[in-house]
Motif scaffolding. Sequence first.
Motif, PDB file in Angstrom:
ATOM      1  N   UNK A 267      12.752  19.274 -45.504  1.00  6.19           N
ATOM      2  CA  UNK A 267      12.935  20.258 -44.380  1.00  6.19           C
ATOM      3  C   UNK A 267      12.690  19.239 -43.019  1.00  6.19           C
ATOM      4  N   UNK A 268      13.689  19.230 -42.100  1.00  2.56           N
ATOM      5  CA  UNK A 268      13.879  18.587 -40.917  1.00  2.56           C
ATOM      6  C   UNK A 268      13.994  19.387 -39.727  1.00  2.56           C
ATOM      7  N   UNK A 269      13.428  19.158 -38.579  1.00  9.15           N
ATOM      8  CA  UNK A 269      14.163  19.734 -37.330  1.00  9.15           C
ATOM      9  C   UNK A 269      14.846  18.799 -36.585  1.00  9.15           C
ATOM     10  N   UNK A 270      15.722  19.074 -35.811  1.00  7.31           N
ATOM     11  CA  UNK A 270      16.656  18.449 -34.930  1.00  7.31           C
ATOM     12  C   UNK A 270      16.556  19.127 -33.665  1.00  7.31           C
ATOM     13  N   UNK A 271      16.010  18.466 -32.582  1.00  5.49           N
ATOM     14  CA  UNK A 271      15.917  19.027 -31.177  1.00  5.49           C
ATOM     15  C   UNK A 271      16.131  18.082 -30.221  1.00  5.49           C
ATOM     16  N   UNK A 272      16.778  18.573 -29.023  1.00 10.36           N
ATOM     17  CA  UNK A 272      16.729  17.495 -27.811  1.00 10.36           C
ATOM     18  C   UNK A 272      15.716  17.747 -26.948  1.00 10.36           C
ATOM     19  N   UNK A 273      14.364  17.353 -27.412  1.00 11.47           N
ATOM     20  CA  UNK A 273      13.280  17.614 -26.460  1.00 11.47           C
ATOM     21  C   UNK A 273      12.425  16.515 -26.032  1.00 11.47           C
ATOM     22  N   UNK A 274      13.329  15.387 -25.850  1.00  9.62           N
ATOM     23  CA  UNK A 274      12.594  14.270 -25.232  1.00  9.62           C
ATOM     24  C   UNK A 274      13.240  14.179 -23.929  1.00  9.62           C
ATOM     25  N   UNK A 275      12.641  13.160 -23.056  1.00 14.04           N
ATOM     26  CA  UNK A 275      13.038  13.086 -21.669  1.00 14.04           C
ATOM     27  C   UNK A 275      14.723  12.616 -21.433  1.00 14.04           C
ATOM     28  N   UNK A 276      15.072  13.522 -20.613  1.00 11.37           N
ATOM     29  CA  UNK A 276      16.461  13.120 -20.467  1.00 11.37           C
ATOM     30  C   UNK A 276      16.597  11.518 -19.758  1.00 11.37           C
ATOM     31  N   UNK A 277      17.705  10.975 -20.205  1.00 10.97           N
ATOM     32  CA  UNK A 277      17.969   9.310 -20.023  1.00 10.97           C
ATOM     33  C   UNK A 277      19.404   8.922 -20.072  1.00 10.97           C
ATOM     34  N   UNK A 278      19.751   8.255 -19.471  1.00 20.67           N
ATOM     35  CA  UNK A 278      21.077   7.590 -19.726  1.00 20.67           C
ATOM     36  C   UNK A 278      21.217   7.014 -21.055  1.00 20.67           C
ATOM     37  N   UNK A 279      22.068   7.475 -21.948  1.00 22.80           N
ATOM     38  CA  UNK A 279      22.137   6.981 -23.317  1.00 22.80           C
ATOM     39  C   UNK A 279      22.963   5.853 -23.679  1.00 22.80           C
ATOM     40  N   UNK A 280      23.874   5.672 -22.708  1.00 20.76           N
ATOM     41  CA  UNK A 280      24.671   4.291 -22.592  1.00 20.76           C
ATOM     42  C   UNK A 280      24.559   3.688 -21.140  1.00 20.76           C
ATOM     43  N   UNK A 281      25.121   2.602 -21.197  1.00 21.29           N
ATOM     44  CA  UNK A 281      24.981   1.802 -20.028  1.00 21.29           C
ATOM     45  C   UNK A 281      26.149   2.338 -18.917  1.00 21.29           C
ATOM     46  N   UNK A 282      27.100   3.123 -19.383  1.00 22.42           N
ATOM     47  CA  UNK A 282      28.093   3.623 -18.680  1.00 22.42           C
ATOM     48  C   UNK A 282      27.804   5.301 -18.662  1.00 22.42           C
ATOM     49  N   UNK A 283      26.851   5.592 -18.839  1.00 18.41           N
ATOM     50  CA  UNK A 283      26.717   7.517 -18.982  1.00 18.41           C
ATOM     51  C   UNK A 283      26.549   7.629 -17.418  1.00 18.41           C
ATOM     52  N   UNK A 285      25.511  10.876 -16.770  1.00 16.86           N
ATOM     53  CA  UNK A 285      24.419  11.679 -16.373  1.00 16.86           C
ATOM     54  C   UNK A 285      23.261  11.752 -17.406  1.00 16.86           C
ATOM     55  N   UNK A 286      22.155  11.694 -17.207  1.00 16.03           N
ATOM     56  CA  UNK A 286      21.189  11.564 -17.924  1.00 16.03           C
ATOM     57  C   UNK A 286      20.898  12.787 -19.159  1.00 16.03           C
ATOM     58  N   UNK A 287      20.699  12.751 -20.131  1.00 18.32           N
ATOM     59  CA  UNK A 287      20.611  13.538 -21.223  1.00 18.32           C
ATOM     60  C   UNK A 287      19.516  13.276 -22.208  1.00 18.32           C
ATOM     61  N   UNK A 288      18.944  14.117 -22.992  1.00 14.13           N
ATOM     62  CA  UNK A 288      17.959  14.143 -23.984  1.00 14.13           C
ATOM     63  C   UNK A 288      18.509  13.546 -25.289  1.00 14.13           C
ATOM     64  N   UNK A 289      18.404  12.510 -26.105  1.00 11.74           N
ATOM     65  CA  UNK A 289      18.638  12.207 -27.425  1.00 11.74           C
ATOM     66  C   UNK A 289      18.393  13.354 -28.424  1.00 11.74           C
ATOM     67  N   UNK A 290      19.180  13.478 -29.479  1.00  7.36           N
ATOM     68  CA  UNK A 290      18.914  14.363 -30.699  1.00  7.36           C
ATOM     69  C   UNK A 290      17.810  13.667 -31.417  1.00  7.36           C
ATOM     70  N   UNK A 291      16.636  14.196 -31.715  1.00  8.40           N
ATOM     71  CA  UNK A 291      15.499  13.554 -32.437  1.00  8.40           C
ATOM     72  C   UNK A 291      15.040  14.339 -33.431  1.00  8.40           C
ATOM     73  N   UNK A 292      14.809  13.839 -34.676  1.00  7.48           N
ATOM     74  CA  UNK A 292      14.400  14.396 -35.856  1.00  7.48           C
ATOM     75  C   UNK A 292      12.979  14.486 -36.156  1.00  7.48           C
ATOM     76  N   UNK A 293      12.143  15.603 -36.708  1.00  8.66           N
ATOM     77  CA  UNK A 293      10.835  15.498 -37.224  1.00  8.66           C
ATOM     78  C   UNK A 293      10.804  16.080 -38.614  1.00  8.66           C
ATOM     79  N   UNK A 294      10.144  15.388 -39.338  1.00 11.30           N
ATOM     80  CA  UNK A 294       9.791  15.767 -40.816  1.00 11.30           C
ATOM     81  C   UNK A 294       8.765  16.974 -40.712  1.00 11.30           C
TER      82      UNK A 294
END
Length: 305
Positions: A267-283, A285-294
């Motif tokens: 069972x895993x949880x997927x959430x975007x609760x990390x601090x927003x940031x630029x996810x590529x060099x050309x982004x 706007x900043x956005x939070x990445x999708x992260x998974x918790x067991x």
Amino acid sequence: MPEALPCASLSRALGEPLLGTASRVRGWVLLEQPGPWGREAVLESRLDRDLAAALDRHARAAGARLLLIRRPGRGTSGPRRCFVAHTGRRDRWVEAAVLDDPAKLLDLDLGRVVAGERPGLGEPNTLPLYLVCTNGRHDRCCASYGRPLAQALVATVGERVWECSHIGGDRFAANLVCLPEGHYFGRVGAEEGPRVVGRYERGLVDLDHYRGRCCDPWPVQAAEWFARDRTGLTGLDELAVTGSERLDEEVSAVRLRGADGARLRVVVRAARNAEPRLLTCSSAEPEPPLTFTLLDLRVESGETP
């Protein structure tokens, strides 16, 4: 104002997990195209513009991934190498051909390739192919990290390694995709590359660099990583996905079966609760990445639904 860190450097510094980040792809077309590539590689290369646009539309309409490939460190002329591949859990394959005219790809039913049907384009390719993203115009990190990796792998697998255009996950450069299984690996340096590929040649996944398998949804990719980490199973096919279900908006339950018959429920949880940031060099706007918790991992008894 100080210049922002390159996206791959920032991701490494933050210790961002790699699990559950492989792009979702089932059908692939790899077309050899030497020379420079732009940000949109297929449309911004030395391919004829009208043909490039037609090939791009053809692949997008079928939901296939069209990539340009080239030999590491050098260009070639003459007929082009081309590969068509399907990455599925139950069936995966690669066909190889030499094309004197890439327009022939427009005659392929790529929808059937995505579904797993072989097009008969050429001969079956029986050994793994290794793709390293070096598309620096798309993201500078891909070139900075990818080119040294591609060169390092030539000594390990020779002409089975190709530089390729964008495959997803710029911030995890250098990125490596292994076909036909569709396993993605990230943060593979030139020093680690021969080890990662050497293990793969022996049928083993290097979990330290494993992003996931591209035929699976992201929660399933994450569940597989957690299960491998907990059980120590590293064989390419030692875990089979037998089912998954959404328990709520963020939580998924994934069922896996080991080669020894053991059944796992992860069972895993997927959430975007990390601090927003630029996810590529050309982004833009900043956005939070999708992260998974067991949330839970247990051996099940009884029959798997």
